[in-house]
Design a protein around this motif. Structure first.
Motif, PDB file in Angstrom:
ATOM      1  N   GLU A 746       8.983 106.466  22.688  1.00  0.00           N
ATOM      2  CA  GLU A 746      10.347 106.404  23.204  1.00  0.00           C
ATOM      3  C   GLU A 746      10.478 107.269  24.460  1.00  0.00           C
ATOM      4  OE1 GLU A 746      13.543 106.807  20.520  1.00  0.00           O
ATOM      5  OE2 GLU A 746      12.620 105.609  18.938  1.00  0.00           O
ATOM      6  N   PRO A 747      11.360 106.886  25.382  1.00  0.00           N
ATOM      7  CA  PRO A 747      11.507 107.644  26.641  1.00  0.00           C
ATOM      8  C   PRO A 747      11.832 109.112  26.367  1.00  0.00           C
ATOM      9  CG  PRO A 747      12.720 105.579  26.740  1.00  0.00           C
ATOM     10  CD  PRO A 747      12.269 105.731  25.317  1.00  0.00           C
ATOM     11  N   LEU A 748      11.434 109.970  27.305  1.00  0.00           N
ATOM     12  CA  LEU A 748      11.591 111.409  27.112  1.00  0.00           C
ATOM     13  C   LEU A 748      13.034 111.829  26.844  1.00  0.00           C
ATOM     14  CD1 LEU A 748      10.147 114.107  26.972  1.00  0.00           C
ATOM     15  CD2 LEU A 748      10.390 114.311  29.455  1.00  0.00           C
ATOM     16  N   PRO A 749      14.044 111.285  27.524  1.00  0.00           N
ATOM     17  CA  PRO A 749      15.418 111.698  27.191  1.00  0.00           C
ATOM     18  C   PRO A 749      15.779 111.404  25.735  1.00  0.00           C
ATOM     19  CG  PRO A 749      15.387 110.582  29.300  1.00  0.00           C
ATOM     20  CD  PRO A 749      14.029 110.393  28.702  1.00  0.00           C
ATOM     21  N   ARG A 750      15.343 110.249  25.245  1.00  0.00           N
ATOM     22  CA  ARG A 750      15.630 109.920  23.850  1.00  0.00           C
ATOM     23  C   ARG A 750      14.804 110.797  22.901  1.00  0.00           C
ATOM     24  NH1 ARG A 750      18.002 105.877  20.741  1.00  0.00           N
ATOM     25  NH2 ARG A 750      16.883 105.403  18.811  1.00  0.00           N
ATOM     26  N   LEU A 751      13.555 111.064  23.263  1.00  0.00           N
ATOM     27  CA  LEU A 751      12.722 111.943  22.455  1.00  0.00           C
ATOM     28  C   LEU A 751      13.352 113.325  22.353  1.00  0.00           C
ATOM     29  CD1 LEU A 751      10.103 112.588  20.948  1.00  0.00           C
ATOM     30  CD2 LEU A 751       8.984 112.936  23.163  1.00  0.00           C
ATOM     31  N   ARG A 752      13.859 113.830  23.474  1.00  0.00           N
ATOM     32  CA  ARG A 752      14.493 115.150  23.434  1.00  0.00           C
ATOM     33  C   ARG A 752      15.773 115.102  22.598  1.00  0.00           C
ATOM     34  NH1 ARG A 752      16.503 119.270  28.273  1.00  0.00           N
ATOM     35  NH2 ARG A 752      16.836 121.003  26.838  1.00  0.00           N
ATOM     36  N   ALA A 753      16.494 113.976  22.663  1.00  0.00           N
ATOM     37  CA  ALA A 753      17.704 113.846  21.847  1.00  0.00           C
ATOM     38  C   ALA A 753      17.373 113.916  20.362  1.00  0.00           C
ATOM     39  CB  ALA A 753      18.410 112.533  22.176  1.00  0.00           C
ATOM     40  N   TRP A 754      16.280 113.273  19.963  1.00  0.00           N
ATOM     41  CA  TRP A 754      15.845 113.394  18.560  1.00  0.00           C
ATOM     42  C   TRP A 754      15.539 114.854  18.225  1.00  0.00           C
ATOM     43  CZ3 TRP A 754      16.754 110.175  14.935  1.00  0.00           C
ATOM     44  CH2 TRP A 754      16.756 108.796  15.148  1.00  0.00           C
ATOM     45  N   ALA A 755      14.817 115.522  19.131  1.00  0.00           N
ATOM     46  CA  ALA A 755      14.405 116.905  18.866  1.00  0.00           C
ATOM     47  C   ALA A 755      15.589 117.846  18.731  1.00  0.00           C
ATOM     48  CB  ALA A 755      13.469 117.389  19.973  1.00  0.00           C
ATOM     49  N   GLU A 756      16.693 117.530  19.414  1.00  0.00           N
ATOM     50  CA  GLU A 756      17.849 118.426  19.408  1.00  0.00           C
ATOM     51  C   GLU A 756      18.989 117.900  18.539  1.00  0.00           C
ATOM     52  OE1 GLU A 756      17.697 121.382  20.790  1.00  0.00           O
ATOM     53  OE2 GLU A 756      15.692 120.975  21.574  1.00  0.00           O
ATOM     54  N   ALA A 757      18.732 116.844  17.748  1.00  0.00           N
ATOM     55  CA  ALA A 757      19.810 116.178  17.001  1.00  0.00           C
ATOM     56  C   ALA A 757      20.533 117.112  16.037  1.00  0.00           C
ATOM     57  CB  ALA A 757      19.246 114.975  16.255  1.00  0.00           C
ATOM     58  N   GLU A 758      19.834 118.081  15.478  1.00  0.00           N
ATOM     59  CA  GLU A 758      20.450 118.967  14.486  1.00  0.00           C
ATOM     60  C   GLU A 758      20.765 120.344  15.047  1.00  0.00           C
ATOM     61  OE1 GLU A 758      18.720 118.386  10.317  1.00  0.00           O
ATOM     62  OE2 GLU A 758      17.108 117.674  11.608  1.00  0.00           O
ATOM     63  N   ARG A 759      20.714 120.477  16.360  1.00  0.00           N
ATOM     64  CA  ARG A 759      20.902 121.787  16.978  1.00  0.00           C
ATOM     65  C   ARG A 759      22.288 122.363  16.687  1.00  0.00           C
ATOM     66  NH1 ARG A 759      22.898 123.617  21.829  1.00  0.00           N
ATOM     67  NH2 ARG A 759      21.966 125.556  22.581  1.00  0.00           N
ATOM     68  N   ALA A 760      23.323 121.531  16.847  1.00  0.00           N
ATOM     69  CA  ALA A 760      24.685 122.025  16.638  1.00  0.00           C
ATOM     70  C   ALA A 760      24.879 122.492  15.200  1.00  0.00           C
ATOM     71  CB  ALA A 760      25.697 120.934  16.993  1.00  0.00           C
ATOM     72  N   ASP A 761      24.360 121.716  14.250  1.00  0.00           N
ATOM     73  CA  ASP A 761      24.469 122.116  12.845  1.00  0.00           C
ATOM     74  C   ASP A 761      23.792 123.456  12.612  1.00  0.00           C
ATOM     75  OD1 ASP A 761      25.860 119.828  12.270  1.00  0.00           O
ATOM     76  OD2 ASP A 761      24.160 118.757  11.402  1.00  0.00           O
ATOM     77  N   PHE A 762      22.612 123.614  13.212  1.00  0.00           N
ATOM     78  CA  PHE A 762      21.896 124.873  13.020  1.00  0.00           C
ATOM     79  C   PHE A 762      22.667 126.041  13.626  1.00  0.00           C
ATOM     80  CE2 PHE A 762      19.120 128.169  14.738  1.00  0.00           C
ATOM     81  CZ  PHE A 762      18.629 128.683  13.547  1.00  0.00           C
ATOM     82  N   LEU A 763      23.203 125.857  14.816  1.00  0.00           N
ATOM     83  CA  LEU A 763      23.932 126.955  15.452  1.00  0.00           C
ATOM     84  C   LEU A 763      25.122 127.387  14.614  1.00  0.00           C
ATOM     85  CD1 LEU A 763      23.810 125.985  19.226  1.00  0.00           C
ATOM     86  CD2 LEU A 763      22.472 127.734  18.041  1.00  0.00           C
ATOM     87  N   HIS A 764      25.781 126.435  13.971  1.00  0.00           N
ATOM     88  CA  HIS A 764      26.889 126.799  13.083  1.00  0.00           C
ATOM     89  C   HIS A 764      26.370 127.529  11.848  1.00  0.00           C
ATOM     90  CE1 HIS A 764      30.079 124.961  15.363  1.00  0.00           C
ATOM     91  NE2 HIS A 764      29.441 123.804  15.418  1.00  0.00           N
ATOM     92  N   ARG A 765      25.240 127.087  11.301  1.00  0.00           N
ATOM     93  CA  ARG A 765      24.634 127.818  10.172  1.00  0.00           C
ATOM     94  C   ARG A 765      24.253 129.228  10.595  1.00  0.00           C
ATOM     95  NH1 ARG A 765      19.490 124.724   9.198  1.00  0.00           N
ATOM     96  NH2 ARG A 765      18.984 126.636   8.057  1.00  0.00           N
ATOM     97  N   ARG A 766      23.617 129.319  11.759  1.00  0.00           N
ATOM     98  CA  ARG A 766      23.094 130.595  12.242  1.00  0.00           C
ATOM     99  C   ARG A 766      24.196 131.623  12.457  1.00  0.00           C
ATOM    100  NH1 ARG A 766      20.608 132.130  18.153  1.00  0.00           N
ATOM    101  NH2 ARG A 766      22.709 131.501  18.743  1.00  0.00           N
ATOM    102  N   ALA A 767      25.363 131.154  12.855  1.00  0.00           N
ATOM    103  CA  ALA A 767      26.438 132.079  13.253  1.00  0.00           C
ATOM    104  C   ALA A 767      26.777 133.082  12.162  1.00  0.00           C
ATOM    105  CB  ALA A 767      27.680 131.275  13.643  1.00  0.00           C
ATOM    106  N   ALA A 768      26.669 132.678  10.903  1.00  0.00           N
ATOM    107  CA  ALA A 768      27.036 133.565   9.798  1.00  0.00           C
ATOM    108  C   ALA A 768      26.057 134.716   9.624  1.00  0.00           C
ATOM    109  CB  ALA A 768      27.126 132.751   8.502  1.00  0.00           C
ATOM    110  N   TYR A 769      24.881 134.613  10.236  1.00  0.00           N
ATOM    111  CA  TYR A 769      23.842 135.618   9.980  1.00  0.00           C
ATOM    112  C   TYR A 769      23.492 136.447  11.206  1.00  0.00           C
ATOM    113  CZ  TYR A 769      23.444 132.607   5.942  1.00  0.00           C
ATOM    114  OH  TYR A 769      23.730 131.875   4.822  1.00  0.00           O
ATOM    115  N   LEU A 770      24.156 136.195  12.318  1.00  0.00           N
ATOM    116  CA  LEU A 770      23.848 136.950  13.526  1.00  0.00           C
ATOM    117  C   LEU A 770      24.346 138.385  13.423  1.00  0.00           C
ATOM    118  CD1 LEU A 770      24.618 134.371  16.366  1.00  0.00           C
ATOM    119  CD2 LEU A 770      22.448 134.853  15.206  1.00  0.00           C
ATOM    120  N   ILE A 771      23.576 139.282  13.994  1.00  0.00           N
ATOM    121  CA  ILE A 771      23.915 140.708  13.988  1.00  0.00           C
ATOM    122  C   ILE A 771      24.339 141.162  15.384  1.00  0.00           C
ATOM    123  CG2 ILE A 771      23.013 143.034  13.525  1.00  0.00           C
ATOM    124  CD1 ILE A 771      20.962 141.741  11.651  1.00  0.00           C
ATOM    125  N   TYR A 772      23.849 140.461  16.417  1.00  0.00           N
ATOM    126  CA  TYR A 772      24.018 140.935  17.794  1.00  0.00           C
ATOM    127  C   TYR A 772      24.739 139.887  18.635  1.00  0.00           C
ATOM    128  CZ  TYR A 772      20.040 143.378  15.775  1.00  0.00           C
ATOM    129  OH  TYR A 772      19.217 144.057  14.927  1.00  0.00           O
TER     130      TYR A 772
END
Length: 773
Positions: A746-772
């Motif tokens: 698949e073209p690189l833009p679509r490949l990168r979209a797959w790679a980052e598909a869950e990024r927003a979910d992770f950032l919301h999960r991560r927020a509860a555990y950040l110290i800095y």
């Protein structure tokens, strides 16, 4: 307005790139994989069959059925010794059929039916646990028992006893399935081969599936290995099965790809065969039920997640099941999509030296990429990556204090009166370069009882398993957590009432110090020992998160938790996240950094740089490792054994100049590519000249190493499809959607979209555990 247009444009691009519905799957990669394995003499030949429900999508034979004493072409109707597929095609369904007929209960102790196992030591030894390899049996039976045969063998196996408490662990066991074969005989009154033929194979039309194939079938049987001046052909390859006369619960079955497909279709049709019902739907559902023991997941008979399943489970969807056989066979099924893959080889022919693991992986990867195309979810807007401001930067070098520095400044008050076990290595030093080991050993009112070292050992120089030892300066015992044991045992933890962790992570998910930390938290909780983590900076900043989130079922020693490749976490924040999300009941304290901000690079902290491992010798290499490290499991060199690990990538078959030009034309921010020739002194291609590209980081804030690695893999696969083992990226990528997209080209833009598909979910999960900040 421009932002809205950009988002709409990206959406249209992604939708346009999606494979069309009804499009025939492209299995050319399967052809290439098998032809390469045959050409490299890894296997004499193979039959591959792929199906979905009643449809056979692909069926093809490759190579030779026999090489010695004469060459014979392999045909699609070749009969193979399927080895351990016997366990799931004959023994498991036979046991389940007896259970549904009320002849036995899976939760009954084995001793109810085999009196030899009726003693107190076997009271928790149930039939269900034997089916899931959690019964406590040794992996292999004694030679004496096999020579005696049944019924005497049961008495001899009972005398050997169990190796662990039933249900407490997992150990793949031929012994257990040999006993199940005898159980079928005693409960049904018929030997396993006759029972399976009458009640399973003949009703399904599996007329070429049998134990001990007769003269009419022998010309189509694929021979296995030379034995006693002759070639095994129609005689089972497994030695224990031969001693039992060719009929055993663990091995001995012979079959064809078409017959195995008939069996699988019965399972996918809830037990219904062409001539009527063979097993009840509820029996099939019970067979797929999961049993979890630690990190291993088994169904009844079948494998879902274990070291044995990994080459195939990495690529088929979560919840798929299968089994492999020693002779080179494999069967994998995804019940929800009704998809299955059958791979049959006689890799042990003629002299037992063939290889099939790589072929299994590549064929499964190509099939999965062709068939599994989930919809690409357009992620919700994620929080923006943090950019440092002048106000947030430390006033001067040296303003950052590590957790160890903070603890020392507080005169180790947190550990007063504690008996400490310290998990550390060469990176555990304070701002003045003093070892935390020495500081703790000298601290008043603190007793340093033991030291635990991760991969690479206490000095960070080891490149293989690390032995236990003793610290030369303090005399304190050093327990290795990268050897025979990777978790601290009860004996290691004896006399310790607090565990302290002080390790420098590098910000990449597959760096094994994170897994060591997780295992320490697990075992500390089990033994009710508090844990103190002395935090250290994420050297490549905590502001950037990149790459796909690990699929939750694909955990391993290089995949501890569902986080992205570039985590954007400090080791203390990671500890908080895994303890919280895994609900580990551990008393956890983080001693935080002082003066650190998320956007800081390690060279902006004022802390001394200590190589965290032998091949990460600079901050640039740590940054590139968070992406280029993904390529390590492939047949590319990533520069280990050179003075520039992770800064060069290549292989002897790459033309470096066109590759460098193509990569530069992609316009990837923060990096340029130069053609290079290099000769590693160790690791892959040691002593051979390698050609490839050198990565020059031109802007460390802009470069996205995971994207760079995926783009490089995409380009190399496009140019060297038959030579590049791109599927092996999944060993560290561990995200099915992304590897499927890469293998589909698949073209690189679509490949990168797959790679980052869950990024927003992770950032919301991560927020509860950040110290800095």
């Amino acid at each position: 307005m421009s932002r809205a247009v950009t988002v709409v444009g990206l959406l249209l691009l992604l939708l346009a790139a999606a494979p069309a519905r009804g499009q025939e799957p492209d299995f050319r990669g399967v052809d290439e994989a098998v032809e390469a394995a045959v050409g490299a003499r890894e296997v004499p030949g193979a039959v591959v069959l792929v199906g979905q429900g009643e449809r056979v999508l692909y069926r093809k034979a490759f190579g030779s059925r026999s090489l010695v004493p004469r060459q014979e072409p392999l045909t699609e109707d070749t009969i193979f010794d399927v080895a351990s597929l016997t366990k799931v095609v004959a023994t498991t369904p036979a046991i389940l059929l007896l259970a549904e007929r009320g002849r036995l209960s899976l939760d009954d102790p084995l001793g109810k039916y085999l009196k030899e196992f009726s003693g107190r030591a076997f009271r928790d030894l149930t039939i269900r646990r034997i089916l899931t390899h959690t019964a406590g049996f040794p992996d292999l039976p004694t030679l004496e028992a096999m020579r005696e045969g049944f019924p005497r063998a049961a008495e001899l196996l009972a005398k050997v006893g169990l190796q662990y408490r039933p249900g407490a662990s997992f150990r793949y066991s031929d012994t257990g399935y040999i006993v199940l074969g005898e159980l079928v005989r005693r409960v049904s009154g018929e030997p396993l081969d006759r029972f399976a033929a009458k009640h399973l194979f003949l009703p399904l039309g599996m007329r070429e599936t049998t134990f001990r194939p007769g003269p009419a079938l022998l010309p189509r049987v694929a021979p296995t290995e030379a034995l006693d001046s002759g070639m095994l052909r129609g005689r089972v390859h497994d030695g224990n099965a031969r001693l039992l006369g060719g009929v055993a619960g663990h091995a001995g079955l012979f079959s064809t790809a078409d017959d195995l497909a008939r069996f699988v279709r019965m399972l996918l049709d809830d037990g219904k065969g062409p001539a009527g019902r063979v097993l009840k739907p509820e029996t099939i559902r019970a067979m797929w039920n999961r049993t979890e023991v630690g990190e291993v997941v088994r169904a009844l008979g079948w494998d879902e997640a274990s070291p044995f399943s990994r080459p195939m489970a990495l690529f088929f969807p979560r919840g798929s099941v299968g089994h492999t056989g020693f002779t080179g066979t494999a069967l994998w099924i995804d019940p929800p999509s009704r998809t299955y893959l059958i791979l049959l080889t006689n890799r042990v022919h003629p002299y037992g030296k063939g290889k099939v693991t790589g072929l299994r992986s590549r064929v499964t990867a190509e099939v999965a990429a062709a068939l599994f195309v989930p919809p690409l979810r357009i992620a919700a807007a994620a929080p923006a990556e943090h950019t440092a401001t002048a106000e947030e930067a430390p006033a001067s070098p040296g303003a950052v204090m590590s957790g160890l520095d903070v603890l020392a400044a507080e005169q180790f008050a947190l550990l007063t009166g504690r008996r400490v076990g310290l998990v550390t290595n060469q990176t555990g030093v304070d701002a003045r370069g003093r070892r935390g080991i020495d500081l703790l050993a000298a601290a008043p009112r603190v007793k340093l009882r033991a030291i635990f070292s991760p991969e690479h050992g206490l000095t960070g120089e080891a490149v293989s398993d690390v032995p236990h030892g003793r610290d030369a300066t303090t005399g304190v015992p050093v327990w290795s957590l990268y050897g025979a044991e990777r978790r601290p045992t009860a004996a290691m933890l004896s006399g310790i009432d607090t565990l302290v962790v002080d390790l420098q992570d590098v910000g990449a998910r597959y760096y094994t110090y994170l897994t060591t930390l997780l295992y320490v938290l697990d075992e500390a909780a089990r033994h009710r020992i508090p844990v103190v983590v002395l935090d250290r900076p994420n050297p490549i900043t905590g502001a950037v998160v990149e790459g796909p989130v690990m699929d939750p079922d694909l955990g391993s020693f290089t995949g501890p938790h569902p986080v992205p490749v570039r985590t954007g976490l400090t080791i203390g924040e990671f500890a908080r996240m895994v303890a919280g999300e895994r609900k580990i009941p551990v008393a956890l304290t983080i001693v935080p950094l002082a003066g650190w901000k998320r956007a800081l690079w390690y060279d902006e902290t004022g802390l001394p740089w200590v190589n965290p491992s032998p091949n990460i010798r600079s901050l640039t290499q740590a940054l590139l490792y968070s992406g280029i490290g993904l390529l390590e499991a492939t047949n590319l060199s990533v520069g280990r054994g050179t003075d520039a690990p992770f800064e060069v990538v290549g292989a002897p078959w790459i033309d470096p100049w066109p590759l460098a030009e193509a990569m530069n034309q992609k316009g990837l921010p923060g990096v340029r590519f130069e053609p290079v020739l290099f000769t590693p002194t160790a690791d892959r291609y040691a002593g051979h000249e390698v050609s490839g590209v050198r990565l020059q980081v031109t802007d460390r804030e802009a470069i996205r190493p995971v994207t760079v690695a995926l783009a490089l893999a995409w380009e190399i696969r496009a140019r060297y499809h038959q030579k590049f083992s791109a599927d092996a990226i999944q060993n560290l990528l561990v995200n099915r959607s992304t590897i499927w997209a890469l293998l589909r080209g698949e073209p690189l833009p679509r490949l990168r979209a797959w790679a980052e598909a869950e990024r927003a979910d992770f950032l919301h999960r991560r927020a509860a555990y950040l110290i800095y900040r």
